[in-house]
Structure formats: C-alpha cells, structure tokens
Design a protein around this motif. Structure first.
Motif, PDB file in Angstrom:
ATOM      1  N   LYS A   1      -5.796  12.045  -9.222  1.00  0.00           N
ATOM      2  CA  LYS A   1      -5.509  13.452  -8.962  1.00  0.00           C
ATOM      3  C   LYS A   1      -5.058  14.153 -10.243  1.00  0.00           C
ATOM      4  O   LYS A   1      -5.502  15.264 -10.550  1.00  0.00           O
ATOM      5  CB  LYS A   1      -4.434  13.566  -7.895  1.00  0.00           C
ATOM      6  CG  LYS A   1      -4.148  14.976  -7.454  1.00  0.00           C
ATOM      7  CD  LYS A   1      -3.116  14.998  -6.345  1.00  0.00           C
ATOM      8  CE  LYS A   1      -2.808  16.427  -5.943  1.00  0.00           C
ATOM      9  NZ  LYS A   1      -1.775  16.498  -4.910  1.00  0.00           N
ATOM     10  N   GLU A   2      -4.171  13.529 -11.006  1.00  0.00           N
ATOM     11  CA  GLU A   2      -3.702  14.101 -12.271  1.00  0.00           C
ATOM     12  C   GLU A   2      -4.848  14.216 -13.276  1.00  0.00           C
ATOM     13  O   GLU A   2      -4.989  15.219 -13.969  1.00  0.00           O
ATOM     14  CB  GLU A   2      -2.563  13.252 -12.861  1.00  0.00           C
ATOM     15  CG  GLU A   2      -1.267  13.331 -12.109  1.00  0.00           C
ATOM     16  CD  GLU A   2      -0.624  14.706 -12.219  1.00  0.00           C
ATOM     17  OE1 GLU A   2      -0.672  15.309 -13.314  1.00  0.00           O
ATOM     18  OE2 GLU A   2      -0.089  15.183 -11.204  1.00  0.00           O
ATOM     19  N   LEU A   3      -5.639  13.177 -13.354  1.00  0.00           N
ATOM     20  CA  LEU A   3      -6.766  13.184 -14.301  1.00  0.00           C
ATOM     21  C   LEU A   3      -7.795  14.246 -13.940  1.00  0.00           C
ATOM     22  O   LEU A   3      -8.396  14.863 -14.820  1.00  0.00           O
ATOM     23  CB  LEU A   3      -7.425  11.807 -14.358  1.00  0.00           C
ATOM     24  CG  LEU A   3      -6.658  10.736 -15.138  1.00  0.00           C
ATOM     25  CD1 LEU A   3      -7.365   9.395 -15.041  1.00  0.00           C
ATOM     26  CD2 LEU A   3      -6.522  11.137 -16.586  1.00  0.00           C
ATOM     27  N   ARG A   4      -8.021  14.454 -12.638  1.00  0.00           N
ATOM     28  CA  ARG A   4      -8.990  15.435 -12.187  1.00  0.00           C
ATOM     29  C   ARG A   4      -8.618  16.828 -12.704  1.00  0.00           C
ATOM     30  O   ARG A   4      -9.469  17.568 -13.196  1.00  0.00           O
ATOM     31  CB  ARG A   4      -9.067  15.435 -10.671  1.00  0.00           C
ATOM     32  CG  ARG A   4     -10.196  16.283 -10.132  1.00  0.00           C
ATOM     33  CD  ARG A   4     -10.293  16.246  -8.600  1.00  0.00           C
ATOM     34  NE  ARG A   4     -10.094  14.926  -8.047  1.00  0.00           N
ATOM     35  CZ  ARG A   4      -9.231  14.633  -7.043  1.00  0.00           C
ATOM     36  NH1 ARG A   4      -8.509  15.578  -6.490  1.00  0.00           N
ATOM     37  NH2 ARG A   4      -9.117  13.403  -6.597  1.00  0.00           N
ATOM     38  N   ASP A   5      -7.346  17.191 -12.617  1.00  0.00           N
ATOM     39  CA  ASP A   5      -6.896  18.496 -13.097  1.00  0.00           C
ATOM     40  C   ASP A   5      -7.090  18.621 -14.612  1.00  0.00           C
ATOM     41  O   ASP A   5      -7.560  19.651 -15.107  1.00  0.00           O
ATOM     42  CB  ASP A   5      -5.424  18.719 -12.741  1.00  0.00           C
ATOM     43  CG  ASP A   5      -5.202  18.838 -11.228  1.00  0.00           C
ATOM     44  OD1 ASP A   5      -6.189  19.167 -10.525  1.00  0.00           O
ATOM     45  OD2 ASP A   5      -4.068  18.601 -10.782  1.00  0.00           O
ATOM     46  N   GLU A   6      -6.712  17.570 -15.324  1.00  0.00           N
ATOM     47  CA  GLU A   6      -6.852  17.619 -16.786  1.00  0.00           C
ATOM     48  C   GLU A   6      -8.314  17.622 -17.210  1.00  0.00           C
ATOM     49  O   GLU A   6      -8.700  18.328 -18.152  1.00  0.00           O
ATOM     50  CB  GLU A   6      -6.112  16.445 -17.432  1.00  0.00           C
ATOM     51  CG  GLU A   6      -4.602  16.595 -17.357  1.00  0.00           C
ATOM     52  CD  GLU A   6      -3.870  15.512 -18.119  1.00  0.00           C
ATOM     53  OE1 GLU A   6      -4.425  15.025 -19.121  1.00  0.00           O
ATOM     54  OE2 GLU A   6      -2.763  15.182 -17.706  1.00  0.00           O
ATOM     55  N   LEU A   7      -9.144  16.837 -16.519  1.00  0.00           N
ATOM     56  CA  LEU A   7     -10.564  16.795 -16.866  1.00  0.00           C
ATOM     57  C   LEU A   7     -11.248  18.127 -16.584  1.00  0.00           C
ATOM     58  O   LEU A   7     -12.137  18.546 -17.334  1.00  0.00           O
ATOM     59  CB  LEU A   7     -11.265  15.668 -16.113  1.00  0.00           C
ATOM     60  CG  LEU A   7     -11.029  14.264 -16.660  1.00  0.00           C
ATOM     61  CD1 LEU A   7     -11.723  13.229 -15.781  1.00  0.00           C
ATOM     62  CD2 LEU A   7     -11.529  14.156 -18.075  1.00  0.00           C
ATOM     63  N   SER A   8     -10.872  18.788 -15.517  1.00  0.00           N
ATOM     64  CA  SER A   8     -11.501  20.087 -15.227  1.00  0.00           C
ATOM     65  C   SER A   8     -11.161  21.095 -16.322  1.00  0.00           C
ATOM     66  O   SER A   8     -12.017  21.895 -16.723  1.00  0.00           O
ATOM     67  CB  SER A   8     -11.074  20.601 -13.852  1.00  0.00           C
ATOM     68  OG  SER A   8      -9.692  20.914 -13.849  1.00  0.00           O
TER      69      SER A   8
ATOM     70  N   ARG B   1     -13.332  20.185 -19.251  1.00  0.00           N
ATOM     71  CA  ARG B   1     -14.727  20.571 -19.025  1.00  0.00           C
ATOM     72  C   ARG B   1     -14.927  22.070 -19.219  1.00  0.00           C
ATOM     73  O   ARG B   1     -15.932  22.498 -19.789  1.00  0.00           O
ATOM     74  CB  ARG B   1     -15.162  20.142 -17.630  1.00  0.00           C
ATOM     75  CG  ARG B   1     -15.392  18.661 -17.528  1.00  0.00           C
ATOM     76  CD  ARG B   1     -15.936  18.273 -16.164  1.00  0.00           C
ATOM     77  NE  ARG B   1     -16.081  16.844 -16.076  1.00  0.00           N
ATOM     78  CZ  ARG B   1     -15.574  16.088 -15.121  1.00  0.00           C
ATOM     79  NH1 ARG B   1     -14.896  16.639 -14.129  1.00  0.00           N
ATOM     80  NH2 ARG B   1     -15.745  14.776 -15.131  1.00  0.00           N
ATOM     81  N   LYS B   2     -13.968  22.868 -18.726  1.00  0.00           N
ATOM     82  CA  LYS B   2     -14.061  24.314 -18.910  1.00  0.00           C
ATOM     83  C   LYS B   2     -14.018  24.665 -20.393  1.00  0.00           C
ATOM     84  O   LYS B   2     -14.801  25.485 -20.873  1.00  0.00           O
ATOM     85  CB  LYS B   2     -12.917  25.022 -18.182  1.00  0.00           C
ATOM     86  CG  LYS B   2     -13.089  25.086 -16.691  1.00  0.00           C
ATOM     87  CD  LYS B   2     -11.921  25.807 -16.045  1.00  0.00           C
ATOM     88  CE  LYS B   2     -12.022  25.780 -14.531  1.00  0.00           C
ATOM     89  NZ  LYS B   2     -10.870  26.441 -13.896  1.00  0.00           N
ATOM     90  N   GLY B   3     -13.105  24.055 -21.128  1.00  0.00           N
ATOM     91  CA  GLY B   3     -13.008  24.297 -22.565  1.00  0.00           C
ATOM     92  C   GLY B   3     -14.267  23.888 -23.293  1.00  0.00           C
ATOM     93  O   GLY B   3     -14.763  24.597 -24.173  1.00  0.00           O
ATOM     94  N   SER B   4     -14.810  22.741 -22.921  1.00  0.00           N
ATOM     95  CA  SER B   4     -16.019  22.238 -23.560  1.00  0.00           C
ATOM     96  C   SER B   4     -17.197  23.177 -23.323  1.00  0.00           C
ATOM     97  O   SER B   4     -17.971  23.477 -24.247  1.00  0.00           O
ATOM     98  CB  SER B   4     -16.336  20.849 -23.017  1.00  0.00           C
ATOM     99  OG  SER B   4     -17.547  20.376 -23.536  1.00  0.00           O
ATOM    100  N   SER B   5     -17.351  23.663 -22.096  1.00  0.00           N
ATOM    101  CA  SER B   5     -18.466  24.577 -21.817  1.00  0.00           C
ATOM    102  C   SER B   5     -18.278  25.901 -22.555  1.00  0.00           C
ATOM    103  O   SER B   5     -19.247  26.497 -23.042  1.00  0.00           O
ATOM    104  CB  SER B   5     -18.608  24.814 -20.315  1.00  0.00           C
ATOM    105  OG  SER B   5     -17.470  25.488 -19.812  1.00  0.00           O
TER     106      SER B   5
END
Length: 151
Positions: free
Chosen positions: A18-25, A28-32
C-alpha cells in the motif's frame, strides 16, 4: 503461534504494498511529466536547428554582398565555404614568377614533391601552406626572387 506469525507477515506485506503503491504512482506521474517535457524540448531544438540551417543559407549571400570580392585567381571561394585550392592557378602562378618547382618549394617552405602533387591535383595544401601560397600570390616577381636569395 505459526498462524499468528504468518498473518503478521501477510499484514506487513500488505501495508508495504500500500505504501509503495502511493510512492510509485507519484514517481510514474513525475516520469510521464518529464517525458512530455523532454519531447517538447526535442521539438523545439529541431525547429531551432531548421531555422539555423535556413539562416546559414541566407547569411553567406548577405555577407558576400557587403564584403569585397576575394581574389579568385589562386583559390576559388563560394559563399559559406572555405577557400578551395586550384592546382591550375597555382601552376600558372609558378610559371608567371618563372620559378622551377624546387624554387617554388623553397619560397613556400615545402618540398618539390609537394609542389608537384599540388599542381597535379593529387593533394591539396594544408591551411598553413595555403596561407603562405596566398602571401606569395600577392608579391611580384622581383620580391619573390629577393626572398629566394635571402633564404
């Protein structure tokens, strides 16, 4: 106790996901965002390069109109290009001065073989020799003979 340990382990893994999901999203937004900015910058660079190319085509013609005409008897020039060496003109210069290839080599600071190859068009002189040749082009026969005797 094993069921307690197993359920604790599962709960920890769920919380970590759950913690990783928030950080990964967020990543991903920053990367895009970065990818779209990079693509935009690439488009701008391409547009600027095409403008530079178009301006470089027109700039030499403007410069040639304002500058005086270059001496094209020994070296031919075209707008936007370097001075090019003409073997026939160099041979004519040597004959006008009345020099042998060896004498011309001594005057220019090269070997007689280099003079032969320059006149036959097998090789073009380097920039340093081309400058010397252009300086010899500007002098007359008397001054050339005087320079030869001085050396």
């Amino acid at each position: 106790m094993t069921t307690f340990a197993a359920s604790l382990k599962k709960e920890i893994a769920r919380a970590a996901r759950k913690e990783l999901r928030d950080e990964l999203s967020a990543l991903r937004k920053g990367s895009s965002t970065y990818r779209s900015e990079i693509a935009e910058l690439k488009r701008k660079i391409k547009a600027l390069e095409s403008k530079v190319k178009a301006l470089s085509r027109t700039a030499p013609s403007v410069a040639s109109k304002t500058a005086s005409k270059p001496d094209a008897t020994l070296a031919r020039t075209k707008p936007g290009r370097k001075v090019t060496f003409g073997p026939a003109e160099f041979s004519a210069l040597r004959q006008r001065l009345g020099f042998t290839q060896a004498q011309m080599a001594q005057l220019v600071g090269a070997s007689a073989l280099s003079i032969y190859k320059w006149e036959s068009g097998q090789v073009t002189p380097r920039a340093a020799q081309l400058e010397k040749i252009m300086s010899v082009r500007k002098i007359g026969k008397r001054e050339a003979v005087a320079r030869l005797q001085a050396e």
